[in-house]
Design an enzyme around this catalytic site. Structure first.
Site, PDB file in Angstrom:
ATOM      1  CB  ALA B  21      -1.054  -0.357   1.583  1.00 63.43           C
ATOM      2  CB  CYS B  22       0.168   4.911   0.204  1.00 62.02           C
ATOM      3  SG  CYS B  22       0.629   6.521  -0.535  1.00 62.02           S
ATOM      4  N   PRO B  23       2.836   4.002   1.617  1.00 66.10           N
ATOM      5  CG  PRO B  23       5.001   5.523   2.162  1.00 66.10           C
ATOM      6  CD  PRO B  23       3.513   4.117   2.405  1.00 66.10           C
ATOM      7  CG  ASP B  48      -1.501   2.310  -2.628  1.00 63.41           C
ATOM      8  OD1 ASP B  48      -2.609   2.504  -1.758  1.00 63.41           O
ATOM      9  OD2 ASP B  48      -1.196   3.854  -3.336  1.00 63.41           O
TER      10      ASP B  48
END
Lengths: 141, 83
Positions: B21-23, B48
């Protein structure tokens, strides 16, 4: 072009805010910012040697009753542990982590070797203020 | 580049960040771009939603050329040429 600089007063010692700080710092590192992190009071406990492997010893800043759900979700989403964000950021950019000398003493950490190896030094508040005076972005977390 | 051109593009390096997922994808892109020479093409795979805008903006900001994004089933393929 000279890199932009960010200074952070990292007061928190809670796992949710440390994770948020880690995400922010890693984003800034990916953007090639120079980052000085000054670990204050509660934060210094989280950086004591061995604490990186003991998330169970860190509380939550908010929604304490949802701790398991929060940590379970992060794991499911394959989000790295909070300290790993700090490590990766140091690999990507010029990131320095300084423990405030008072904060260290509060938790029984007087010397650099009392803290995790990603910590660069123990400093006084003067250095923190000087860094903030020279920075483009300041955060207090 | 249009979608057809992107489909026919062969990347010099593919970064598969679909599991993060981010980042995560941004960090993976930042790590990987250092291995490329100027003019070489990198492809970032991400599932994402935040990354979809983040990585192209980051690429342009860092002086790389954003070539475009392909949508595949459940993920994006973001192409850039190193500056």
């Amino acid at each position: 072009m000279e890199n932009k600089k960010m200074s952070i007063g990292l007061f928190t010692g809670s796992i949710d805010k440390l994770t948020a700080a880690g995400v922010l710092i890693s984003g800034a590192a990916a953007d090639d910012m120079d980052i000085d992190i000054f670990v204050l009071l509660q934060g210094a406990r989280a950086f004591l040697k061995g604490m990186g492997d003991k998330p169970e010893k860190l509380g939550m800043a908010e929604n304490a009753d949802l701790r398991e759900e929060f940590l379970g979700s992060l794991k499911e989403l394959n989000v790295m542990p909070w300290m790993e964000f700090f490590r990766v950021s140091k690999e990507l950019a010029n990131v320095k982590i300084y423990i405030c000398s008072l904060a260290g003493k509060v938790w029984g950490g007087e010397k650099l070797e009392d803290f995790e190896d990603l910590v660069d030094d123990i400093t006084g508040i003067g250095e923190c203020i000087t860094s903030m005076q020279e920075s483009d972005i300041h955060l207090f977390i | 580049m249009d979608q057809e051109e992107l489909k026919n593009l062969t990347a010099d390096k593919t970064v598969d960040a679909r599991g993060t997922a981010c980042p995560g994808p941004l960090l993976a892109a930042k790590k990987a771009i250092g291995d490329l020479g100027s003019g070489e093409i990198m492809e970032v795979l991400s599932a994402d939603e935040g990354t979809r805008r983040d990585v192209p903006k980051w690429a342009q900001k860092k002086g790389h050329e954003y070539l475009g994004t392909l949508e595949d089933s459940g993920y994006f393929r973001i192409f850039m040429k190193k500056g």
